[in-house]
Design a protein around this motif. Structure first.
Motif, short mmCIF file in Angstrom:
data_model
loop_
_atom_site.label_atom_id
_atom_site.label_comp_id
_atom_site.label_asym_id
_atom_site.label_seq_id
_atom_site.Cartn_x
_atom_site.Cartn_y
_atom_site.Cartn_z
N LEU A 39 3.32 -16.48 -67.29
CA LEU A 39 3.54 -16.39 -65.86
C LEU A 39 4.16 -17.69 -65.37
O LEU A 39 3.63 -18.76 -65.63
CB LEU A 39 2.21 -16.17 -65.11
CG LEU A 39 1.43 -14.92 -65.46
CD1 LEU A 39 0.09 -14.92 -64.74
CD2 LEU A 39 2.21 -13.68 -65.10
N VAL A 40 5.28 -17.58 -64.71
CA VAL A 40 5.93 -18.74 -64.11
C VAL A 40 5.73 -18.60 -62.61
O VAL A 40 6.17 -17.63 -62.00
CB VAL A 40 7.43 -18.79 -64.46
CG1 VAL A 40 8.10 -19.98 -63.80
CG2 VAL A 40 7.62 -18.82 -65.97
N VAL A 41 5.01 -19.55 -62.04
CA VAL A 41 4.59 -19.42 -60.65
C VAL A 41 5.06 -20.63 -59.85
O VAL A 41 4.63 -21.75 -60.11
CB VAL A 41 3.05 -19.32 -60.56
CG1 VAL A 41 2.61 -19.14 -59.13
CG2 VAL A 41 2.54 -18.20 -61.45
N PRO A 42 5.95 -20.42 -58.88
CA PRO A 42 6.31 -21.54 -58.01
C PRO A 42 5.12 -21.84 -57.10
O PRO A 42 4.53 -20.92 -56.52
CB PRO A 42 7.50 -21.02 -57.22
CG PRO A 42 7.38 -19.54 -57.26
CD PRO A 42 6.65 -19.20 -58.53
N CYS A 43 4.73 -23.09 -57.00
CA CYS A 43 3.52 -23.38 -56.22
C CYS A 43 3.66 -24.62 -55.35
O CYS A 43 2.67 -25.19 -54.94
CB CYS A 43 2.31 -23.48 -57.13
SG CYS A 43 2.50 -24.52 -58.56
N TYR A 44 4.87 -25.01 -55.01
CA TYR A 44 5.07 -26.13 -54.10
C TYR A 44 4.56 -25.74 -52.72
O TYR A 44 4.98 -24.73 -52.15
CB TYR A 44 6.56 -26.50 -54.04
CG TYR A 44 6.86 -27.66 -53.14
CD1 TYR A 44 6.52 -28.95 -53.53
CD2 TYR A 44 7.44 -27.48 -51.91
CE1 TYR A 44 6.78 -30.03 -52.71
CE2 TYR A 44 7.72 -28.56 -51.08
CZ TYR A 44 7.38 -29.82 -51.49
OH TYR A 44 7.62 -30.90 -50.67
N ASN A 45 3.64 -26.50 -52.17
CA ASN A 45 3.03 -26.22 -50.86
C ASN A 45 2.32 -24.87 -50.80
O ASN A 45 2.28 -24.23 -49.76
CB ASN A 45 4.07 -26.30 -49.74
CG ASN A 45 4.51 -27.71 -49.47
OD1 ASN A 45 3.77 -28.66 -49.70
ND2 ASN A 45 5.72 -27.86 -48.96
N GLU A 46 1.78 -24.42 -51.92
CA GLU A 46 1.12 -23.12 -51.96
C GLU A 46 -0.35 -23.23 -52.34
O GLU A 46 -0.95 -22.28 -52.80
CB GLU A 46 1.84 -22.20 -52.96
CG GLU A 46 3.28 -21.91 -52.62
CD GLU A 46 3.43 -21.08 -51.36
OE1 GLU A 46 2.50 -20.36 -50.97
OE2 GLU A 46 4.50 -21.16 -50.74
N PRO A 69 -2.36 -22.19 -75.77
CA PRO A 69 -2.43 -23.33 -76.70
C PRO A 69 -1.92 -24.62 -76.08
O PRO A 69 -2.32 -25.71 -76.44
CB PRO A 69 -1.57 -22.89 -77.87
CG PRO A 69 -0.69 -21.83 -77.33
CD PRO A 69 -1.44 -21.19 -76.19
N GLN A 70 -1.00 -24.49 -75.12
CA GLN A 70 -0.44 -25.68 -74.46
C GLN A 70 -0.05 -25.28 -73.05
O GLN A 70 0.55 -24.24 -72.84
CB GLN A 70 0.80 -26.16 -75.23
CG GLN A 70 1.47 -27.34 -74.60
CD GLN A 70 2.69 -27.78 -75.39
OE1 GLN A 70 2.99 -27.22 -76.42
NE2 GLN A 70 3.38 -28.75 -74.89
N VAL A 71 -0.38 -26.12 -72.09
CA VAL A 71 -0.02 -25.87 -70.70
C VAL A 71 1.01 -26.91 -70.29
O VAL A 71 0.83 -28.10 -70.56
CB VAL A 71 -1.26 -25.95 -69.79
CG1 VAL A 71 -0.86 -25.81 -68.34
CG2 VAL A 71 -2.27 -24.90 -70.18
N SER A 72 2.09 -26.45 -69.69
CA SER A 72 3.09 -27.41 -69.23
C SER A 72 3.31 -27.21 -67.74
O SER A 72 3.20 -26.11 -67.22
CB SER A 72 4.40 -27.21 -69.99
OG SER A 72 4.93 -25.94 -69.72
N THR A 73 3.61 -28.28 -67.08
CA THR A 73 3.96 -28.22 -65.66
C THR A 73 5.29 -28.91 -65.47
O THR A 73 5.60 -29.90 -66.14
CB THR A 73 2.90 -28.91 -64.78
OG1 THR A 73 2.79 -30.26 -65.19
CG2 THR A 73 1.57 -28.20 -64.90
N MET A 74 6.08 -28.38 -64.58
CA MET A 74 7.38 -28.98 -64.26
C MET A 74 7.38 -29.33 -62.80
O MET A 74 6.95 -28.55 -61.97
CB MET A 74 8.50 -27.99 -64.58
CG MET A 74 8.56 -27.62 -66.05
SD MET A 74 9.84 -26.40 -66.38
CE MET A 74 11.29 -27.36 -66.05
N MET A 75 7.85 -30.51 -62.49
CA MET A 75 7.92 -30.92 -61.10
C MET A 75 9.33 -31.29 -60.74
O MET A 75 10.10 -31.72 -61.47
CB MET A 75 7.01 -32.11 -60.85
CG MET A 75 5.59 -31.75 -61.03
SD MET A 75 4.60 -33.15 -60.50
CE MET A 75 3.01 -32.45 -60.68
#
Length: 45
Positions: free
Chosen positions: A6-13, A39-45
């Protein structure tokens, strides 16, 4: 087990993320998917 990403945009959410999480877990349970941590969680900002 099927891999689902799941790719979830979450800026200001931050207020809606708990609602999203609850709904995503409900749908996965309805699909009969077994829930396991990734196995691995990544976040992109």
């Amino acid at each position: 087990m099927t891999l689902i990403s799941l790719v979830v945009p979450c800026y200001n959410e931050e207020k809606t993320l708990p609602l999203f999480h609850g709904e995503a877990m409900r749908v996965l349970a309805e699909m009969g998917e077994e829930l396991a941590p990734p196995p691995q969680v990544s976040t992109m900002m």
